[in-house]
Scaffold this motif. Sequence first.
Motif, short mmCIF file in Angstrom:
data_model
loop_
_atom_site.label_atom_id
_atom_site.label_comp_id
_atom_site.label_asym_id
_atom_site.label_seq_id
_atom_site.Cartn_x
_atom_site.Cartn_y
_atom_site.Cartn_z
N ARG A 1 13.48 -51.90 31.61
CA ARG A 1 14.88 -52.22 31.29
C ARG A 1 15.61 -51.00 30.73
O ARG A 1 16.78 -50.79 31.02
CB ARG A 1 14.94 -53.35 30.27
N ILE A 2 14.93 -50.21 29.93
CA ILE A 2 15.58 -49.05 29.32
C ILE A 2 16.06 -48.05 30.38
O ILE A 2 17.07 -47.40 30.21
CB ILE A 2 14.67 -48.39 28.26
N VAL A 3 15.34 -47.97 31.50
CA VAL A 3 15.76 -47.13 32.62
C VAL A 3 16.96 -47.78 33.31
O VAL A 3 17.95 -47.12 33.62
CB VAL A 3 14.60 -46.91 33.61
N MET A 4 16.87 -49.09 33.53
CA MET A 4 17.94 -49.80 34.24
C MET A 4 19.24 -49.88 33.44
O MET A 4 20.30 -50.10 34.01
CB MET A 4 17.46 -51.20 34.62
N THR B 1 10.19 -40.49 36.90
CA THR B 1 10.36 -39.66 35.70
C THR B 1 10.13 -40.42 34.41
O THR B 1 10.00 -39.80 33.36
CB THR B 1 11.76 -39.00 35.67
N TRP B 2 10.07 -41.73 34.44
CA TRP B 2 9.82 -42.49 33.20
C TRP B 2 8.33 -42.69 32.94
O TRP B 2 7.96 -43.31 31.96
CB TRP B 2 10.56 -43.83 33.19
N GLN B 3 7.48 -42.15 33.80
CA GLN B 3 6.04 -42.19 33.60
C GLN B 3 5.50 -40.76 33.56
O GLN B 3 6.10 -39.86 34.16
CB GLN B 3 5.34 -42.95 34.75
N ALA B 4 4.38 -40.56 32.91
CA ALA B 4 3.72 -39.25 32.93
C ALA B 4 3.23 -38.97 34.35
O ALA B 4 2.87 -39.90 35.09
CB ALA B 4 2.55 -39.24 31.95
N VAL B 5 3.22 -37.71 34.73
CA VAL B 5 2.66 -37.31 36.03
C VAL B 5 1.15 -37.33 35.90
O VAL B 5 0.58 -36.75 34.98
CB VAL B 5 3.17 -35.92 36.46
N LYS C 1 12.51 -39.17 28.57
CA LYS C 1 12.31 -40.14 27.50
C LYS C 1 13.60 -40.95 27.36
O LYS C 1 14.48 -40.62 26.58
CB LYS C 1 11.93 -39.44 26.22
N PHE C 2 13.70 -42.00 28.16
CA PHE C 2 14.92 -42.79 28.23
C PHE C 2 15.29 -43.41 26.89
O PHE C 2 16.47 -43.57 26.59
CB PHE C 2 14.80 -43.87 29.30
N SER C 3 14.31 -43.75 26.06
CA SER C 3 14.63 -44.35 24.77
C SER C 3 15.42 -43.37 23.91
O SER C 3 16.37 -43.76 23.23
CB SER C 3 13.36 -44.79 24.05
N LEU C 4 15.07 -42.10 23.96
CA LEU C 4 15.81 -41.10 23.19
C LEU C 4 17.18 -40.84 23.81
O LEU C 4 18.17 -40.69 23.11
CB LEU C 4 15.01 -39.79 23.10
N GLU C 5 17.23 -40.78 25.15
CA GLU C 5 18.50 -40.54 25.83
C GLU C 5 19.48 -41.67 25.59
O GLU C 5 20.66 -41.43 25.36
CB GLU C 5 18.27 -40.38 27.34
N LYS D 1 19.76 -43.63 23.09
CA LYS D 1 20.30 -43.62 21.73
C LYS D 1 21.48 -42.66 21.62
O LYS D 1 22.37 -42.86 20.82
CB LYS D 1 19.21 -43.20 20.73
N LYS D 2 21.48 -41.61 22.45
CA LYS D 2 22.53 -40.61 22.39
C LYS D 2 23.76 -41.00 23.20
O LYS D 2 24.82 -40.44 23.04
CB LYS D 2 22.00 -39.27 22.92
N ILE D 3 23.60 -41.97 24.11
CA ILE D 3 24.71 -42.36 24.98
C ILE D 3 25.76 -43.10 24.18
O ILE D 3 25.46 -43.96 23.36
CB ILE D 3 24.19 -43.25 26.14
N ASN D 4 27.01 -42.76 24.43
CA ASN D 4 28.12 -43.46 23.80
C ASN D 4 28.08 -44.92 24.25
O ASN D 4 28.03 -45.21 25.43
CB ASN D 4 29.44 -42.80 24.22
N LYS D 5 28.10 -45.83 23.34
CA LYS D 5 28.00 -47.25 23.64
C LYS D 5 29.37 -47.84 24.00
O LYS D 5 29.71 -48.93 23.58
CB LYS D 5 27.40 -48.00 22.45
#
Length: 158
Positions: free
Chosen positions: A22-25, A108-112, A131-135, A137-141
């Motif tokens: 979901r965090i990717v989507m 890209t959301w998994q380790a190679v 690291k989508f969880s970190l990205e 958090k930075k996105i303007n909501k």
Amino acid sequence: MTRRSNTKGQNDTPGGFAGIPRIVMEHSDYIGLSFPAKALLIELAYQYRGHNNGDLTVGFAVMKGRGWKRDATVQKMIAELIRANLIVRTRESRFTNPGARCALYALTWQAVDECKGKDLEIPPSITPLRKFSLENKKINKAPTTPNVHGGYTKRNHE
């Protein structure tokens, strides 16, 4: 009621599970994709088995068996997924005789993963490339509105 497994590595879904977190989507890079690119991303997620990230293919023989009609469409969608940084090419294709080989990709959301005998051009990694969880958090909501392609677009309030 779903079954729960106490054994690491086993999942509750008979036959496995293909999915996109979901965090990717929820990320704008995914939301902005065309529907065919999202469909191809699901096909790549389907190929991922938990130990083969980097050994995912879009070879047309494979894609044709999954319902894709034109190689040109597949290649166009691969380019869109790479631009969105949702996949990376881990090996270039080579058409020589002998020695032909197809291009390979990683989510890209998994380790190679280490893919023995595949001659990947990207080394195995311990952590995901993104690291989508970190990205996220930075996105303007900012609030979003539906766009004509079925995705969502951020509204600008000035």
